[in-house]
Design an enzyme around this catalytic site. Structure first.
Site, PDB file in Angstrom:
ATOM      1  CB  SER A 137       2.922   1.761   6.403  1.00  0.00           C
ATOM      2  OG  SER A 137       1.668   1.801   7.022  1.00  0.00           O
ATOM      3  CG  ASP A 166       0.469  -4.170   2.843  1.00  0.00           C
ATOM      4  OD1 ASP A 166       0.956  -3.690   1.811  1.00  0.00           O
ATOM      5  OD2 ASP A 166      -0.214  -3.513   3.640  1.00  0.00           O
ATOM      6  CG  HIS A 218      -0.418   0.241   2.524  1.00  0.00           C
ATOM      7  ND1 HIS A 218      -0.115  -0.770   3.412  1.00  0.00           N
ATOM      8  CD2 HIS A 218      -0.092   1.394   3.171  1.00  0.00           C
ATOM      9  CE1 HIS A 218       0.348  -0.258   4.535  1.00  0.00           C
ATOM     10  NE2 HIS A 218       0.372   1.057   4.411  1.00  0.00           N
TER      11      HIS A 218
END
Length: 721
Positions: free
Chosen positions: A655, A221, A85
């Site tokens: 992240s 991810d 992402h």
């Protein structure tokens, strides 16, 4: 009795957060503040192994990715790992119907196939230095906030210039503890970054928005990029002959796995937290701000997702956009629930009562802090209307794509409005705008934006106060009689900004004398009214509100640190490098429910539902699961682990952060928090707050078996059992 009960409550809260290893710590201070505790929990490295300016250390293997995420250097040739992402924007810009890298993934089989990503950069920390005394030089107690800010800005700019003079580095002074401390941050910024690999979206975004912020998770991810450098291994603009960057340090990767209670730590660039907010600020967030933002984003998401479900091209164009809207929409829902569940406002109020009692017990403290909490309450109440208006302008008005796009043309209008327009300046501005237009129209669906416009204008008309309402709104409501669908339909059918052909025709032979046509365009008029109201009234009022609360918060922070002199404080996140540490841990989200601390590939198959886009399973992955041949990537239990939870204190910006074991080896890639723990930006609940990480073994398994990229595996330093 009440006094002792209050003290017991406070100590209980503080002790719980201490046991949970709450905090996002400045890496250069670990040896002094945290190192003994980290060793007690199992750390086997020295403080110099983690952060050093004299020799290579783990901090040299961590980069800020694109300004909003973190990435990890995992090879001697500048290979970096981050989340799918985080890389999605770059992947989307490289995608088309012919080369749909979002849906199908991308795997470069050679250096030559690695794809340049224009506009993408990574930032590497060179060093940090506390400069509080130098920044505050010349500050006196009698100064107002404006005077104080002017001196701080001047002192900071001088320090920044001195720090990078004669080098290719960049520097910035950052505020910590609401202006009570300052650090000089010196960075190296690399602007040639190339896409190397990404799994198909049914792996990299498995679970999609449905599973976002949730546990259990089964999302692969990750995405892979590479840093390229010019001569002398230094940053350089993209050039075909640039070479892979040779880092001072890269992370070793462990296949040993993890067990419940194992020590872990996270390195990264957390974006923003507000752990020291008062009860007034927390209540404003949960009762007013979050509900408004959630409602506006929900409406936009409903429109986008309906269109994405009907058209493959729209899904490619709007995947990153919808994810950007959905990410914090869902986070705010969880945050508000968590705050209420933890009773955070009441806990803050209790702490403030203790603070006020401490203040009132000494005349000197009463003179400094006596009216502080009352001032907080009054400031929040007095600015509620403008705070709501600011959210409406940002989320609704500027949340309309074509309104935001057309705002860039104000610079062109200003250049053309001069008595004798400079044609060279006009051409320069126009060329920049045309370049932006190619990107905008390449990923734009007018029908989606038309529906969003109607929904957002209706919300603004119904909610924004008359004092801050854009001037055009009375005319809109009068002419369309509150039928905002009809208004948006008329506007989109007439505007040059809503149609690529009309836009190109108008600007193909543009001259400054033709600017009036653009200035009378209905989209431009709407945009100008929204932006003018914001710039004239809302933004200045919000600036005063922010300056007032920042000033009060700075004083409150100083008072709290004075009151709790035995407490070790950590600064709120501000997109600077931090270290968080904790343990691999499970948790209980509700009565009679206990979540395990890891998930496996079995869970991917269990969730499979071909009728739901978020739960489509990659056919090759399903075949590999059926064969149960996971090779060296399987856990000792024989299963293919996918993700795990730990009690590291993280937030947005973390992240892509590496999750490291006691030896400093990479065992996971941080990609999320659990929904129940999203309150951690405002208050850390040790029983609920968990970071979610992708198991590095699943990442390598996908690279090897799905991507068939053994050339990348061979670059990495992999530690076997």
């Amino acid at each position: 009795m009440k006094k002792y009960f209050t003290l017991f409550i406070f100590l209980s809260i503080f002790s719980a957060s201490s046991r949970a290893e709450e905090g996002m710590w400045i890496p250069m201070l670990l040896e002094r503040l945290n190192f003994n505790r980290m060793q007690d929990l199992g750390l086997k490295l020295s403080a110099e192994d983690i952060y050093s300016v004299n020799h290579s250390s783990l901090k040299d293997a961590i980069v800020q990715f694109g300004g909003g995420c973190t990435a990890d250097i995992i090879s001697p040739q500048g290979l970096i790992l981050t989340n799918h992402h985080c890389g999605l924007g770059a992947i989307q810009r490289l995608s088309s119907l012919t080369n749909d890298y979002i849906t199908n993934g991308y795997w470069a089989k050679s250096f030559e196939e690695e794809l340049p990503c224009p506009g993408l950069s990574v930032t590497l920390l060179v060093r940090m230095e506390e400069v509080t005394a130098k920044v505050l030089e010349g500050i006196s107690n009698g100064m107002n906030q404006f005077q104080r800010s002017q001196i701080i800005r001047a002192n900071s700019e001088k320090l920044e210039q001195e720090a990078v003079s004669g080098t290719h580095f960049e520097a910035r002074v950052r505020s910590f503890f609401y202006g009570n401390q300052f650090y000089l941050i010196v960075n190296e910024v690399f602007r040639d970054v190339r896409l190397v690999g990404a799994p198909p979206s049914c792996i990299g975004n498995f679970g999609g928005d449905t599973d976002n912020w949730m546990w259990p998770r089964h999302t692969g991810d990750f995405s892979i990029f590479r840093i390229y450098a010019g001569k002398n291994n230094e940053p350089a603009p993209y050039a075909a002959d640039n070479k892979p960057y040779i880092p001072k340090k890269h992370l070793a990767i462990s296949l040993k796995g993890y067990r419940q209670g194992d020590f872990t730590f996270v390195f990264g660039y957390p974006g923003a937290t507000r752990e020291y907010l008062t009860s007034y600020g927390v209540d404003l967030t949960v009762s007013k701000e979050n509900p408004l933002r959630i409602r506006l984003r929900q409406k936009k998401l409903d429109i986008m997702k309906a269109a994405m479900a009907e058209d493959r091209l729209v899904r490619i164009q709007y995947t990153a956009k919808a994810s950007g809207v959905a990410n914090y929409w869902k986070k705010m829902i969880g945050e508000s629930r968590g705050i209420r569940r933890a009773g955070a406002v009441a806990i803050k109020e209790q702490l403030e009562q203790d603070f006020q009692a401490w203040v009132d017990s000494a005349a000197e403290r009463k003179a400094r802090y006596g009216g502080l909490l009352k001032a907080f309450s009054e400031t929040c109440q007095q600015n509620l209307e403008v705070d709501m208006a600011s959210i409406l302008i940002a989320e609704a008005g500027m949340g309309i794509e074509v309104v935001r796009f057309s705002s860039g043309f104000r610079e062109l209008a200003a250049a053309c409005a001069k008595k004798d327009p400079d044609q060279a300046e006009v051409d320069r501005i126009l060329e920049k705008l045309k370049t932006g237009a190619r990107d905008f129209y390449g990923n734009y669906q007018p029908e989606i934006d038309r529906q969003v416009m109607a929904a957002m204008l209706k919300e603004m008309a119904a909610t924004i106060g008359p004092r801050y309402c854009p001037d055009i709104f009375p005319e809109i409501t009068r002419t369309c009689q509150n039928d905002f669908d009809a208004y948006a339909e008329d506007l989109f059918s007439a505007s040059l900004f809503t149609d690529t052909a009309r836009f190109r025709k108008y600007f193909a032979s543009f001259r400054p004398s033709r600017i009036r046509t653009m200035e009378k365009d209905p989209v431009y008029l709407l945009m100008k009214s929204i932006y003018d109201r914001n710039e004239k009234d809302i933004a200045p009022a919000m600036k005063r509100f922010s300056e007032r609360t920042d000033s009060l918060q700075r004083i409150y922070m100083a008072g709290m640190m004075e009151m709790q002199q035995n407490r070790v404080f950590y600064p709120d996140a501000n997109s600077t490098m931090r270290v968080a540490y904790g343990r691999v841990e499970d948790y209980s989200p509700a009565d009679a429910v206990r979540y395990n601390f890891f998930t496996t590939l079995n869970g991917v198959i269990e969730k499979e539902d071909p009728g739901i886009h978020d739960y489509r399973v990659d056919p090759d992955l399903k075949r590999l699961w059926a064969e149960k041949d996971f090779g060296i990537y399987a856990d000792s239990d024989g299963a293919m682990h996918v993700a795990f939870t730990a009690s590291n204190h993280t937030t947005g910006g973390n992240s892509g952060s590496p999750v490291l074991n006691a030896e400093g080896q990479l065992i996971g890639i941080n990609f999320d928090r659990n929904w129940e723990g999203t309150l951690s930006d405002l208050m850390y609940d040790p029983s609920q707050c968990r970071n979610i990480a992708l198991d590095i073994r699943y990442c390598l398994f996908i690279i090897d078996r799905i991507g068939d990229c053994k050339r990348l595996i061979s670059e990495m330093e992999i530690v076997q059992r």
